[in-house]
Scaffold this motif. Structure first.
Motif, PDB file in Angstrom:
ATOM      1  N   ASP A   1      -3.988  -2.941  15.356  1.00 52.77           N
ATOM      2  CA  ASP A   1      -4.509  -3.509  14.071  1.00 52.77           C
ATOM      3  C   ASP A   1      -4.432  -2.463  13.120  1.00 52.77           C
ATOM      4  N   THR A   2      -4.623  -1.181  13.318  1.00 51.90           N
ATOM      5  CA  THR A   2      -4.416  -0.037  12.399  1.00 51.90           C
ATOM      6  C   THR A   2      -2.984   0.115  12.109  1.00 51.90           C
ATOM      7  N   LEU A   3      -2.104   0.129  12.725  1.00 54.51           N
ATOM      8  CA  LEU A   3      -0.508   0.273  12.621  1.00 54.51           C
ATOM      9  C   LEU A   3      -0.339  -0.915  11.728  1.00 54.51           C
ATOM     10  N   LEU A   4      -0.657  -2.140  11.855  1.00 50.44           N
ATOM     11  CA  LEU A   4      -0.358  -3.315  10.845  1.00 50.44           C
ATOM     12  C   LEU A   4      -1.108  -3.197   9.805  1.00 50.44           C
ATOM     13  N   ALA A   5      -2.303  -2.749   9.805  1.00 44.86           N
ATOM     14  CA  ALA A   5      -2.821  -2.541   8.472  1.00 44.86           C
ATOM     15  C   ALA A   5      -2.122  -1.253   7.597  1.00 44.86           C
ATOM     16  N   LEU A   6      -1.895  -0.300   8.151  1.00 43.41           N
ATOM     17  CA  LEU A   6      -0.782   0.710   7.660  1.00 43.41           C
ATOM     18  C   LEU A   6       0.443  -0.073   7.144  1.00 43.41           C
ATOM     19  N   ALA A   7       0.932  -0.750   7.748  1.00 46.39           N
ATOM     20  CA  ALA A   7       2.226  -1.246   7.299  1.00 46.39           C
ATOM     21  C   ALA A   7       2.010  -2.256   5.933  1.00 46.39           C
ATOM     22  N   ASP A   8       0.591  -2.937   6.025  1.00 51.08           N
ATOM     23  CA  ASP A   8       0.261  -3.776   4.916  1.00 51.08           C
ATOM     24  C   ASP A   8       0.126  -2.976   3.549  1.00 51.08           C
ATOM     25  N   GLN A   9      -0.421  -1.711   3.790  1.00 49.14           N
ATOM     26  CA  GLN A   9      -0.554  -0.710   2.798  1.00 49.14           C
ATOM     27  C   GLN A   9       0.718  -0.185   2.319  1.00 49.14           C
ATOM     28  N   LEU A  10       1.718   0.356   3.130  1.00 52.98           N
ATOM     29  CA  LEU A  10       3.043   0.602   2.910  1.00 52.98           C
ATOM     30  C   LEU A  10       3.876  -0.368   1.905  1.00 52.98           C
ATOM     31  N   LEU A  11       3.775  -1.636   2.594  1.00 58.24           N
ATOM     32  CA  LEU A  11       4.379  -2.704   1.716  1.00 58.24           C
ATOM     33  C   LEU A  11       3.831  -2.942   0.528  1.00 58.24           C
ATOM     34  N   ALA A  12       2.630  -2.577   0.187  1.00 55.84           N
ATOM     35  CA  ALA A  12       2.028  -2.793  -1.273  1.00 55.84           C
ATOM     36  C   ALA A  12       2.694  -2.015  -1.963  1.00 55.84           C
ATOM     37  N   ASP A  13       2.976  -0.804  -1.674  1.00 57.31           N
ATOM     38  CA  ASP A  13       4.050   0.178  -2.628  1.00 57.31           C
ATOM     39  C   ASP A  13       5.570  -0.071  -2.310  1.00 57.31           C
ATOM     40  N   VAL A  14       6.062  -0.476  -1.231  1.00 54.19           N
ATOM     41  CA  VAL A  14       7.561  -0.459  -1.123  1.00 54.19           C
ATOM     42  C   VAL A  14       8.142  -1.912  -1.146  1.00 54.19           C
ATOM     43  N   ALA A  15       7.444  -3.014  -1.307  1.00 57.45           N
ATOM     44  CA  ALA A  15       7.743  -4.243  -0.871  1.00 57.45           C
ATOM     45  C   ALA A  15       9.035  -4.717  -1.901  1.00 57.45           C
ATOM     46  N   SER A  16       8.875  -4.415  -2.948  1.00 57.43           N
ATOM     47  CA  SER A  16      10.162  -4.662  -3.727  1.00 57.43           C
ATOM     48  C   SER A  16      11.677  -3.905  -3.184  1.00 57.43           C
ATOM     49  N   GLY A  17      11.590  -2.954  -2.618  1.00 61.63           N
ATOM     50  CA  GLY A  17      12.722  -2.175  -2.086  1.00 61.63           C
ATOM     51  C   GLY A  17      12.883  -2.972  -0.771  1.00 61.63           C
ATOM     52  N   VAL A  18      11.998  -3.238   0.215  1.00 58.92           N
ATOM     53  CA  VAL A  18      12.173  -3.800   1.363  1.00 58.92           C
ATOM     54  C   VAL A  18      12.802  -5.274   0.989  1.00 58.92           C
ATOM     55  N   TYR A  19      12.123  -6.119   0.304  1.00 57.00           N
ATOM     56  CA  TYR A  19      12.634  -7.260  -0.216  1.00 57.00           C
ATOM     57  C   TYR A  19      14.096  -7.445  -0.550  1.00 57.00           C
ATOM     58  N   ALA A  20      14.559  -6.491  -1.373  1.00 61.39           N
ATOM     59  CA  ALA A  20      15.824  -6.325  -1.954  1.00 61.39           C
ATOM     60  C   ALA A  20      17.089  -5.454  -1.008  1.00 61.39           C
ATOM     61  N   CYS A  21      16.507  -4.992   0.232  1.00 64.21           N
ATOM     62  CA  CYS A  21      17.277  -4.299   1.016  1.00 64.21           C
ATOM     63  C   CYS A  21      18.177  -5.291   1.564  1.00 64.21           C
ATOM     64  N   THR A  22      19.524  -4.916   1.606  1.00 63.01           N
ATOM     65  CA  THR A  22      20.570  -6.008   2.321  1.00 63.01           C
ATOM     66  C   THR A  22      20.993  -5.559   3.638  1.00 63.01           C
TER      67      THR A  22
END
Length: 147
Positions: A85-106
């Motif tokens: 749960d902690t790992l997934l919560a950290l992933a949520d926090q990280l995505l809050a900052d980098v989601a645009s880059g991850v979304y655009a990643c080909t």
């Protein structure tokens, strides 16, 4: 002098993350973050068929990511370790900052049937809200140029 990473440790860690990389398994693990559930409850929550959910639960159980307990005629599944749960919560926090880059990643494309419809601007806050990192942080000049 470059430090060499232990290839076995890297391989094992990659295998762990492959367990989370499958959208169906990740949906199950995300559902179990709310608490223990039966296969039927997991299927209802995730939209998976019961047989598909059961197959993925078997994989997650074999890998030690979920535990199960018999309750009468039902089996209740739960996360095997609260650090998941902690790992997934950290992933949520990280995505809050980098989601645009991850979304655009080909480089890590999902099949269209598995891609969510949320645009990155609805997932992540504006980049201006990101905390400033100390000057000692390593900066990738190419990545900074894209910002």
């Amino acid at each position: 002098m470059l430090l060499q990473a232990n290839p076995r440790a890297i391989s094992l860690k990659a295998k762990l993350f492959r367990g989370f990389a499958d959208p169906s398994r990740l949906a199950i693990v995300e559902a179990l973050r709310r608490g223990p559930m039966t296969v039927g409850e997991i299927a209802e929550t995730t939209g998976l068929s019961q047989s598909n959910a059961s197959n993925h639960l078997r994989c997650l159980w074999d890998c030690g990511l979920v535990d199960r307990e018999q309750e009468g005629r039902f089996v209740r599944y739960r996360l095997s370790d609260r650090r998941i749960d902690t790992l997934l919560a950290l992933a949520d926090q990280l995505l809050a900052d980098v989601a645009s880059g991850v979304y655009a990643c080909t480089r890590y494309e999902l099949p269209a049937s598995q891609e969510g419809g949320d645009a990155p601007e609805r997932i992540a806050p504006a980049r201006e809200r990101r905390p400033a990192w100390p000057d000692t942080a390593r900066v990738d000049p190419e990545r900074e140029a894209r910002r």
